[in-house]
Design a protein around this motif. Structure first.
Motif, mmCIF file in Angstrom:
data_model
loop_
_atom_site.group_PDB
_atom_site.id
_atom_site.type_symbol
_atom_site.label_atom_id
_atom_site.label_comp_id
_atom_site.label_asym_id
_atom_site.label_seq_id
_atom_site.Cartn_x
_atom_site.Cartn_y
_atom_site.Cartn_z
ATOM 1 N N LYS A 154 0.836 -1.213 0.000
ATOM 2 C CA LYS A 154 0.000 0.000 0.000
ATOM 3 C C LYS A 154 0.864 1.253 0.000
ATOM 4 N N LYS A 155 2.016 1.175 0.687
ATOM 5 C CA LYS A 155 2.917 2.325 0.728
ATOM 6 C C LYS A 155 3.536 2.561 -0.647
ATOM 7 N N TYR A 162 -2.437 -7.784 4.936
ATOM 8 C CA TYR A 162 -3.085 -6.504 5.234
ATOM 9 C C TYR A 162 -2.362 -5.321 4.611
ATOM 10 N N SER A 163 -1.092 -5.523 4.236
ATOM 11 C CA SER A 163 -0.293 -4.361 3.844
ATOM 12 C C SER A 163 -0.098 -4.228 2.344
#
Lengths: 174, 150
Positions: A93-94, A129-130
């Motif tokens: 996500k980052k 999740y990431s």
């Protein structure tokens, strides 16, 4: 009809003609660019969260052993000079917003090649999740190279297929 | 191993347990309250440029109700890595920060705070969303805790 109306109609027609002219020039430039890129594609490499396996193979594929410069393929120093963006690894996500920004910074005719199983759909990180998912969820991808990691020959072959410089058997077309 | 014995001797007043991770990697257990003074003493004994804090690894032990913090410190003159372990209670995970003694501890402490919720007293750069995605951090979830629902 008053004079003002007729003048505005004339201006509108000129505007339309000008717009059509500019768009036709843009199409010509685009075709020319795609032909130029076909013979000197510069690569921009971005790791969005890979384990480094695919990166090693991408770097191996640009070494003199595989000699990609015979096809005009070079690694570009900046994404602003790049024609093909090579994405390795799952897109976290980052990293997603950085990837989107890099894609927008690439000029004109541009292609994206997603290398490896993770860049395809998340690979072993799928469901975490990431992560955002594969590279295709964030930017349009033109070619996927399967494998964990894929061999350097496969990466080079994908580039050549993408640029229509290698014949593909009918059975291999998808 | 004589160098490692010297470290053990220097820290003898702080060490509450000792074991070995693998050959040439001793692990010293230290009380969480003494961590900063122990590392400062180690730095004083070995010199300013002798310690390289390579990692701070946090482990959530739900059954025991503690969070373990393992400080992997490379001792440059010895060419050897030692591990210093402290445990903090899960319900109030607090330990003193090392950034005054070893400034390189910043990233490790930020990571341990963001992923496990361990608060490093004295580190004012701690913030959520350093590693964890904003959507998870905004829910107040520490994803490396064993009971976290992400």
């Amino acid at each position: 009809m008053c004079m003002g109306d007729s003048a505005s109609i004339i201006y509108y027609r000129w505007f339309q003609r000008g717009k059509a002219f500019i768009s036709s020039i843009a199409v010509v430039i685009r075709v020319l660019m795609s032909k130029l890129i076909r013979y000197s594609p510069w690569l921009a490499h971005f790791n969005t969260g890979a384990c480094n396996g695919c990166d090693i193979e991408v770097l191996a594929s640009i070494t003199p052993i595989y000699d990609p410069e015979r096809y005009g393929v070079k690694l570009s120093p900046s994404v602003r000079h790049g024609d093909i963006l090579i994405v390795t690894g799952v897109v976290t996500k980052k990293a997603a917003e950085r990837l989107r920004r890099l894609y927008e910074q690439m000029p004109g005719v541009k292609y994206v090649v997603a290398v490896g199983a993770c860049a395809y759909d998340g690979g072993v990180f799928k469901g975490s999740y990431s992560i955002s998912g594969g590279a295709g969820k964030v930017i349009p991808v033109d070619a996927y190279v399967p494998g964990c990691p894929p061999r350097p020959e496969e990466i080079l072959r994908a580039l050549l297929i993408l640029l229509n410089r290698e014949r593909v058997k009918e059975s291999e077309r998808h | 191993m004589s160098g490692t014995n010297n470290i053990e001797d220097a820290l003898s007043s702080y060490i509450i347990g000792r074991d070995t991770v693998k050959p040439n990697r001793p692990r010293f257990h230290i009380d969480a309250g003494n961590l900063k003074s122990a590392i400062a003493l180690l730095k004083q004994c070995l010199g300013d440029e002798a310690l390289y804090l390579s990692n701070i690894i946090g482990v959530d032990k739900v059954a025991e109700g503690v969070i373990e913090l393992n400080y992997f410190i490379h001792v440059v003159p010895l060419g050897n890595t030692i591990v210093i372990r402290v445990t903090v209670p899960r319900d109030k995970p607090q330990v003193s920060s090392l950034i005054d003694v070893i400034p390189g501890a910043l990233s490790g402490e930020c990571e341990a705070y963001d992923l496990l919720g361990v608060e490093f007293i004295g580190n004012r750069y701690l913030r959520r969303g350093f590693f964890v995605p904003v959507d998870v951090a905004s829910r107040g979830v520490f994803p490396l805790r064993k009971d976290a629902k992400v």
